[in-house]
Design a protein around this motif. Structure first.
Motif, PDB file in Angstrom:
ATOM      1  N   VAL A   1      -3.280  12.021  -6.820  1.00 43.58           N
ATOM      2  CA  VAL A   1      -2.587  11.971  -5.975  1.00 43.58           C
ATOM      3  C   VAL A   1      -0.999  11.543  -5.547  1.00 43.58           C
ATOM      4  N   VAL A   2      -0.633  11.904  -5.216  1.00 42.50           N
ATOM      5  CA  VAL A   2       1.385  11.533  -5.393  1.00 42.50           C
ATOM      6  C   VAL A   2       1.533   9.909  -4.481  1.00 42.50           C
TER       7      VAL A   2
ATOM      8  N   ASP B   1     -10.928   6.041  -8.236  1.00 45.56           N
ATOM      9  CA  ASP B   1     -11.921   6.818  -8.335  1.00 45.56           C
ATOM     10  C   ASP B   1     -13.100   5.580  -8.489  1.00 45.56           C
ATOM     11  N   ARG B   2     -13.428   4.037  -9.220  1.00 44.44           N
ATOM     12  CA  ARG B   2     -13.906   3.349  -8.570  1.00 44.44           C
ATOM     13  C   ARG B   2     -14.464   2.994  -6.855  1.00 44.44           C
TER      14      ARG B   2
ATOM     15  N   GLU C   1      -5.096  12.103   3.511  1.00 41.49           N
ATOM     16  CA  GLU C   1      -4.110  11.770   2.987  1.00 41.49           C
ATOM     17  C   GLU C   1      -3.196  10.218   2.741  1.00 41.49           C
ATOM     18  N   VAL C   2      -2.034  10.649   2.348  1.00 34.91           N
ATOM     19  CA  VAL C   2      -1.270   9.741   1.490  1.00 34.91           C
ATOM     20  C   VAL C   2      -0.164   9.633   2.401  1.00 34.91           C
TER      21      VAL C   2
ATOM     22  N   VAL D   1      -1.491   3.909   0.383  1.00 35.20           N
ATOM     23  CA  VAL D   1      -1.583   3.369   1.491  1.00 35.20           C
ATOM     24  C   VAL D   1      -2.324   4.896   1.811  1.00 35.20           C
ATOM     25  N   LEU D   2      -3.847   5.163   2.518  1.00 36.04           N
ATOM     26  CA  LEU D   2      -4.393   6.454   1.907  1.00 36.04           C
ATOM     27  C   LEU D   2      -5.191   6.376   3.599  1.00 36.04           C
TER      28      LEU D   2
END
Length: 321
Positions: free
Chosen positions: A3-4, A32-33, A44-45, A54-55
């Protein structure tokens, strides 16, 4: 997942020293977890965050928002507030894991700040939404009250930033905070949002209980204080350029305070005092955390209000540290 990370989030994390650097380095594994635990697919972020990554995500049966808070940002208190609110005045909390500094939240729409509503109507929406949010049960808290905390923040930031505004402005803000500290009554306290500005009020996707204004609040600080505190913050966080453009800045701010006080049945003088303190605190905070133009605008607006009224009756001298 790669992620950016938004610049504001990275800057906030790095301010936390080693703990923040470790949090940044561990984000891929944490994502991942959480993906496996909550059966998430990532979208998206959101790029405008500062205290959290926040995604936009999706669970097996619904869209959601995943929030991963940087360390030292009061995330535990935020979670307690959202859990106790149960969606009343606030975004709904679907799930959380405090050990991961993570929460799964209701997806929301555009912020109140993105509307074309005039400022007085935005304040009305904030007041009505806050009235709903103040129903969260109050828990007694040890330590200094909000006025004392603000006094410390004002003096420390003013000194740390090289005194970016006049001693008279700091003295007036401290005087207003001292007045509210003296007037504090525990029985009159509520769980305040702490930063109720139009960017923190987001539209619900569809009408629902607990959101009769069509908006709910996000990112609560969950501070215990009198209701006038939240209203004063709402006034203080209005566009500073509106204040600077007014022919009589103090009259404009007074009118905003009176409008919110009448809406919520509180003392307009209390709202006025908090607004004076919080506008200065907001300006200093913005300077400290990388928003110099906006921070200077807040301080200029506070100075314009100060010069447009009689001097404070009980001056407090700012300590130079």
């Amino acid at each position: 997942m790669a992620v950016v990370i938004p610049d504001g989030v990275r800057r906030t994390a790095l301010e936390r020293g080693e703990a923040g650097r470790a949090w940044l380095a561990g984000l891929p594994e944490r994502l991942d977890r959480l993906r496996d635990r909550w059966a998430l697919s990532f979208d998206e972020v959101y790029g405008n965050g500062t205290a959290a990554l926040v995604l936009r995500v999706r669970t097996a049966d619904r869209p959601a928002v995943l929030k991963l808070a940087a360390p030292g940002t009061g995330f535990g208190r935020q979670l307690r507030t959202l859990a106790a609110a149960r969606g009343r005045g606030y975004v709904r909390l679907h799930a959380y894991d405090l050990s991961e500094h993570a929460a799964l939240l209701e997806p929301l729409g555009s912020a109140l700040a993105a509307t074309r509503l005039p400022v007085p109507r935005r304040l009305d929406v904030l007041a009505e939404t806050l009235h709903e949010a103040w129903q969260v049960p109050v828990r007694a808290e040890p330590g200094p009250g909000k006025a004392e905390q603000l006094s410390h923040l004002l003096q420390s930031l003013w000194a740390r930033l090289g005194e970016p505004c006049s001693p008279e402005l700091i003295a007036e803000a401290l005087s207003a905070a001292a007045d509210r500290a003296a007037a504090h009554r525990p029985e009159g306290s509520v769980v305040c949002h702490g930063d109720p500005h139009p960017g923190n009020a987001l539209a619900v996707a569809s009408p629902r209980p607990g959101a009769h204004t069509g908006y709910v609040l996000v990112d609560p600080a969950g501070v215990v204080a009198e209701p006038a505190y939240d209203l004063g913050v709402a006034v203080a966080r209005t566009d500073p350029h509106r204040v600077l453009a007014a022919p009589a800045p103090a009259d404009l701010v007074r009118a905003d305070c009176a409008r919110l006080a009448a809406s919520c049945g509180v003392d307009p003088e209390a709202v006025w005092a908090w607004a004076r303190t919080e506008r200065v605190a907001s300006g200093l905070y913005l300077l400290r955390f990388g928003h110099p133009a906006l921070g200077r605008a807040y301080l200029a607006a506070a100075e314009a209000v100060r010069r447009d009224r009689r001097p404070a009756s009980r001056p407090v001298t700012a300590r130079r540290t």
